[in-house]
Design a protein around this motif. Structure first.
Motif, PDB file in Angstrom:
ATOM      1  N   TYR A  81      43.678  43.330  57.979  1.00  0.00           N
ATOM      2  CA  TYR A  81      43.524  44.541  57.182  1.00  0.00           C
ATOM      3  C   TYR A  81      44.450  44.528  55.969  1.00  0.00           C
ATOM      4  CZ  TYR A  81      40.440  47.002  60.398  1.00  0.00           C
ATOM      5  OH  TYR A  81      39.360  47.392  61.160  1.00  0.00           O
ATOM      6  N   ALA A  82      45.660  44.073  56.132  1.00  0.00           N
ATOM      7  CA  ALA A  82      46.612  44.027  55.016  1.00  0.00           C
ATOM      8  C   ALA A  82      46.087  43.117  53.905  1.00  0.00           C
ATOM      9  CB  ALA A  82      47.976  43.548  55.500  1.00  0.00           C
ATOM     10  N   ILE A  83      45.557  41.960  54.284  1.00  0.00           N
ATOM     11  CA  ILE A  83      45.013  41.034  53.282  1.00  0.00           C
ATOM     12  C   ILE A  83      43.797  41.659  52.601  1.00  0.00           C
ATOM     13  CG2 ILE A  83      43.910  38.783  52.945  1.00  0.00           C
ATOM     14  CD1 ILE A  83      45.671  37.752  55.280  1.00  0.00           C
ATOM     15  N   LEU A  84      42.930  42.299  53.383  1.00  0.00           N
ATOM     16  CA  LEU A  84      41.749  42.952  52.809  1.00  0.00           C
ATOM     17  C   LEU A  84      42.149  44.049  51.827  1.00  0.00           C
ATOM     18  CD1 LEU A  84      38.670  43.450  52.684  1.00  0.00           C
ATOM     19  CD2 LEU A  84      38.987  45.062  54.576  1.00  0.00           C
ATOM     20  N   TYR A  85      43.102  44.893  52.215  1.00  0.00           N
ATOM     21  CA  TYR A  85      43.506  45.992  51.330  1.00  0.00           C
ATOM     22  C   TYR A  85      44.192  45.472  50.066  1.00  0.00           C
ATOM     23  CZ  TYR A  85      42.335  49.008  55.271  1.00  0.00           C
ATOM     24  OH  TYR A  85      41.690  49.653  56.288  1.00  0.00           O
ATOM     25  N   LEU A  86      44.979  44.422  50.195  1.00  0.00           N
ATOM     26  CA  LEU A  86      45.582  43.813  49.010  1.00  0.00           C
ATOM     27  C   LEU A  86      44.490  43.255  48.096  1.00  0.00           C
ATOM     28  CD1 LEU A  86      48.078  42.971  47.424  1.00  0.00           C
ATOM     29  CD2 LEU A  86      48.196  40.904  48.851  1.00  0.00           C
ATOM     30  N   HIS A  87      43.511  42.597  48.695  1.00  0.00           N
ATOM     31  CA  HIS A  87      42.385  42.061  47.928  1.00  0.00           C
ATOM     32  C   HIS A  87      41.641  43.184  47.194  1.00  0.00           C
ATOM     33  CE1 HIS A  87      38.764  39.892  46.881  1.00  0.00           C
ATOM     34  NE2 HIS A  87      38.054  40.787  47.544  1.00  0.00           N
ATOM     35  N   GLU A  88      41.355  44.260  47.905  1.00  0.00           N
ATOM     36  CA  GLU A  88      40.634  45.373  47.285  1.00  0.00           C
ATOM     37  C   GLU A  88      41.443  46.017  46.161  1.00  0.00           C
ATOM     38  OE1 GLU A  88      39.654  47.729  50.720  1.00  0.00           O
ATOM     39  OE2 GLU A  88      37.761  46.627  51.027  1.00  0.00           O
ATOM     40  N   CYS A  89      42.768  46.080  46.318  1.00  0.00           N
ATOM     41  CA  CYS A  89      43.621  46.595  45.238  1.00  0.00           C
ATOM     42  C   CYS A  89      43.549  45.691  44.016  1.00  0.00           C
ATOM     43  CB  CYS A  89      45.065  46.736  45.712  1.00  0.00           C
ATOM     44  SG  CYS A  89      45.329  48.126  46.813  1.00  0.00           S
ATOM     45  N   CYS A  90      43.575  44.379  44.243  1.00  0.00           N
ATOM     46  CA  CYS A  90      43.472  43.425  43.128  1.00  0.00           C
ATOM     47  C   CYS A  90      42.137  43.581  42.418  1.00  0.00           C
ATOM     48  CB  CYS A  90      43.635  41.990  43.626  1.00  0.00           C
ATOM     49  SG  CYS A  90      45.284  41.593  44.200  1.00  0.00           S
ATOM     50  N   ILE A  91      41.071  43.742  43.180  1.00  0.00           N
ATOM     51  CA  ILE A  91      39.738  43.942  42.594  1.00  0.00           C
ATOM     52  C   ILE A  91      39.718  45.229  41.778  1.00  0.00           C
ATOM     53  CG2 ILE A  91      37.318  44.473  43.140  1.00  0.00           C
ATOM     54  CD1 ILE A  91      37.898  41.519  43.403  1.00  0.00           C
ATOM     55  N   ALA A  92      40.292  46.294  42.311  1.00  0.00           N
ATOM     56  CA  ALA A  92      40.315  47.569  41.590  1.00  0.00           C
ATOM     57  C   ALA A  92      41.075  47.441  40.273  1.00  0.00           C
ATOM     58  CB  ALA A  92      40.931  48.656  42.464  1.00  0.00           C
ATOM     59  N   VAL A  93      42.227  46.790  40.306  1.00  0.00           N
ATOM     60  CA  VAL A  93      43.002  46.583  39.075  1.00  0.00           C
ATOM     61  C   VAL A  93      42.198  45.747  38.087  1.00  0.00           C
ATOM     62  CG1 VAL A  93      45.064  45.473  38.115  1.00  0.00           C
ATOM     63  CG2 VAL A  93      45.249  46.895  40.166  1.00  0.00           C
ATOM     64  N   MET A  94      41.543  44.694  38.581  1.00  0.00           N
ATOM     65  CA  MET A  94      40.731  43.844  37.709  1.00  0.00           C
ATOM     66  C   MET A  94      39.615  44.658  37.051  1.00  0.00           C
ATOM     67  SD  MET A  94      38.429  40.488  38.642  1.00  0.00           S
ATOM     68  CE  MET A  94      37.113  41.436  39.391  1.00  0.00           C
ATOM     69  N   LEU A  95      38.937  45.487  37.817  1.00  0.00           N
ATOM     70  CA  LEU A  95      37.823  46.276  37.266  1.00  0.00           C
ATOM     71  C   LEU A  95      38.308  47.298  36.240  1.00  0.00           C
ATOM     72  CD1 LEU A  95      35.656  46.844  40.464  1.00  0.00           C
ATOM     73  CD2 LEU A  95      35.173  45.310  38.542  1.00  0.00           C
ATOM     74  N   VAL A  96      39.400  47.982  36.538  1.00  0.00           N
ATOM     75  CA  VAL A  96      39.911  48.988  35.604  1.00  0.00           C
ATOM     76  C   VAL A  96      40.419  48.323  34.326  1.00  0.00           C
ATOM     77  CG1 VAL A  96      41.716  50.720  35.224  1.00  0.00           C
ATOM     78  CG2 VAL A  96      40.416  50.710  37.373  1.00  0.00           C
ATOM     79  N   ALA A  97      41.224  47.280  34.466  1.00  0.00           N
ATOM     80  CA  ALA A  97      41.783  46.613  33.291  1.00  0.00           C
ATOM     81  C   ALA A  97      40.689  45.969  32.446  1.00  0.00           C
ATOM     82  CB  ALA A  97      42.814  45.567  33.710  1.00  0.00           C
ATOM     83  N   SER A  98      39.711  45.355  33.093  1.00  0.00           N
ATOM     84  CA  SER A  98      38.636  44.738  32.312  1.00  0.00           C
ATOM     85  C   SER A  98      37.784  45.804  31.629  1.00  0.00           C
ATOM     86  CB  SER A  98      37.774  43.816  33.181  1.00  0.00           C
ATOM     87  OG  SER A  98      37.155  44.540  34.212  1.00  0.00           O
TER      88      SER A  98
END
Length: 153
Positions: A75-92
């Motif tokens: 779960y920790a890896i999944l949530y970290l991954h989802e946070c990275c995806i969210a940052v990528m989507l917002v920044a892009s």
């Protein structure tokens, strides 16, 4: 083989291509090739949209993952991954917005590298954040995918 694992394998490959194309586009703009930069970013953005559409289809036809055997680390890896995806989507999205503003204010970006653009600094910063977040999203996706593969054995 589990169809969901096949789907996530294809999604991991797609994310690898997105990161690779994005980094190539960054290299292109640093070399002054704005056309190649724009083309690469459009390809990467299209692949993100393709993934999002495929995910809707995946959930509709294959359903969601069974997380009953997941550990706290999974779960920790999944949530970290989802946070990275969210940052990528917002920044892009911020970088894309600034790029559209270039066209709205200038018609076309200047052809000379290093020419000042209105909002160019924000575009560059947002693009760098998106690129690093995409790279971290890929690394964490390997962890999520590896856990799924391990549990499928």
């Amino acid at each position: 083989m589990d169809p969901k694992l096949v789907y996530w394998t294809a999604a991991l490959v797609n994310l690898a291509v997105i990161v690779f194309v994005g980094w190539r586009a960054i290299v292109a703009v640093r070399a002054g090739d704005i056309v190649r930069h724009r083309r690469g970013m459009r390809i990467a953005g299209g692949l993100v949209v393709l993934f999002l559409a495929s995910y809707i289809g995946k959930v509709a036809f294959l359903g969601k993952e069974d997380r009953s055997a997941w550990t706290a680390l999974d779960y920790a890896i999944l949530y970290l991954h989802e946070c990275c995806i969210a940052v990528m989507l917002v920044a892009s999205s911020v970088a894309l917005y600034r790029a559209w503003r270039f066209q709205g204010e200038l018609g076309e970006p200047p052809k000379l590298p290093g020419s000042p653009l209105p909002g160019g600094l924000q575009h560059t910063r947002a693009g760098k954040i998106a690129a690093w977040a995409g790279l971290f999203a890929f690394v964490t996706a390997i962890g999520v995918w590896g856990g799924m593969g391990w549990r499928a054995l």
